[in-house]
Write an enzyme that holds these catalytic residues in place. Sequence first.
Site, mmCIF file in Angstrom:
data_model
loop_
_atom_site.group_PDB
_atom_site.id
_atom_site.type_symbol
_atom_site.label_atom_id
_atom_site.label_comp_id
_atom_site.label_asym_id
_atom_site.label_seq_id
_atom_site.Cartn_x
_atom_site.Cartn_y
_atom_site.Cartn_z
ATOM 1 N N HIS A 136 0.817 -1.227 0.000
ATOM 2 C CA HIS A 136 0.000 0.000 0.000
ATOM 3 C C HIS A 136 0.850 1.276 0.000
ATOM 4 O O HIS A 136 0.304 2.376 -0.132
ATOM 5 C CB HIS A 136 -0.934 0.047 1.220
ATOM 6 C CG HIS A 136 -1.960 -1.044 1.229
ATOM 7 N ND1 HIS A 136 -2.809 -1.287 0.167
ATOM 8 C CD2 HIS A 136 -2.266 -1.975 2.175
ATOM 9 C CE1 HIS A 136 -3.594 -2.315 0.449
ATOM 10 N NE2 HIS A 136 -3.281 -2.752 1.657
ATOM 11 N N ASP A 173 -2.652 -10.726 -2.266
ATOM 12 C CA ASP A 173 -3.214 -10.209 -1.011
ATOM 13 C C ASP A 173 -4.702 -9.877 -1.215
ATOM 14 O O ASP A 173 -5.117 -9.567 -2.329
ATOM 15 C CB ASP A 173 -2.455 -8.938 -0.620
ATOM 16 C CG ASP A 173 -2.745 -8.443 0.776
ATOM 17 O OD1 ASP A 173 -1.955 -8.739 1.691
ATOM 18 O OD2 ASP A 173 -3.766 -7.739 0.953
ATOM 19 N N HIS A 175 -6.228 -7.326 -0.342
ATOM 20 C CA HIS A 175 -6.374 -5.896 -0.638
ATOM 21 C C HIS A 175 -5.633 -5.543 -1.928
ATOM 22 O O HIS A 175 -4.560 -6.094 -2.199
ATOM 23 C CB HIS A 175 -5.788 -5.061 0.505
ATOM 24 C CG HIS A 175 -6.389 -5.364 1.850
ATOM 25 N ND1 HIS A 175 -5.798 -6.225 2.752
ATOM 26 C CD2 HIS A 175 -7.537 -4.927 2.414
ATOM 27 C CE1 HIS A 175 -6.554 -6.297 3.840
ATOM 28 N NE2 HIS A 175 -7.621 -5.534 3.665
ATOM 29 N N ASP A 254 -4.159 -12.820 3.562
ATOM 30 C CA ASP A 254 -5.407 -12.396 4.212
ATOM 31 C C ASP A 254 -6.643 -12.680 3.357
ATOM 32 O O ASP A 254 -7.762 -12.360 3.767
ATOM 33 C CB ASP A 254 -5.346 -10.907 4.614
ATOM 34 C CG ASP A 254 -4.684 -10.028 3.568
ATOM 35 O OD1 ASP A 254 -4.392 -10.522 2.460
ATOM 36 O OD2 ASP A 254 -4.454 -8.840 3.863
#
Length: 317
Positions: A136, A173, A175, A254
């Site tokens: 991120h 991931d 996200h 995740d």
Amino acid sequence: MGKTGYFTHPDCRRHEMGPGHPECPERLDAIEDRLLVTGVGDALERREAPMATPENITLAHARRHVEAIDELRTRLAKHIADGGRAYAQIDPDTSLNGSSWNAAMRASGAVIAAVDAVMSGELENAFCAVRPPGHHACHDRSMGFCIFNQVAVGARYAIQQHGLKRVAIVDFDVHHGNGTEDILSDDPRVLMVGIFQHPFYPGTGYDSPADNMVNVPVPAYTKGDVIRGLIEKNWMPRLEEFKPEMIFISAGFDAHREDDLGQLGLVEADYTWMTQRIKEVANKYSQGRIVSSLEGGYNLSALGRSVEAHLRALADL
Ligand SMILES: [Zn+2]
């Protein structure tokens, strides 16, 4: 058959963002415990992650951003010495403690050292068990538990230092890897393929902003069989066409069905399958070169089991 490296450092455990934060030092313990109890750790070549330099970090980040984080940690060190606050807040989810700078430098240093070892042929591939995560972190901003983007740093390092012309980044991931996209959009030397829950944090990735970004957003509760089909359809033709000379993995776990930070339905067998598919591409085009780096994964038990599955596939165990 080459060796699989395992890069980590105790500094990555010393970074923490306060009580109850899911991105916690115990994540690395869960991985280490699992590798110990299963014997998988014995099959890996364990190496200490060196520190990256601020110069290395500027391969992916604005110099003023690196300097701003450096200044923040210097001010924090003074507060800590004066008995004041122990954390410096970057965003609502992300903060520094007294060890965060070194942890972030070890995280990028791990990926850089892994690139060198894989390029020299000492290792076939490598996994970096590092914190904080990185995907991120944008060109001029830290966010979402991430300080610097070690996979973007490593990709640019492989291009600049080793003269590679085509590197791929795979991000599984839960996200969207908005930071990696922000840094590497429109860089024709890089192809990024990702699959992630959408709509979801950080809210980006629905549209592919550049030709070199292959975004596959999927709704909550999507399971492994559907995700495997989407990967075959969307990632594989682009990876085959691109013929990467090295593959990086932003390895977040995740999207596991036991992970409460996301709502996708992957299980260990899906991480095995994804890793094997990536290996097939690497064996065909990249001389087997893969550098994988830990991103998310917050259910400690599922994280340990998923990293074990990923490493078994990387190391052919
Ligand atoms: Zn994540």
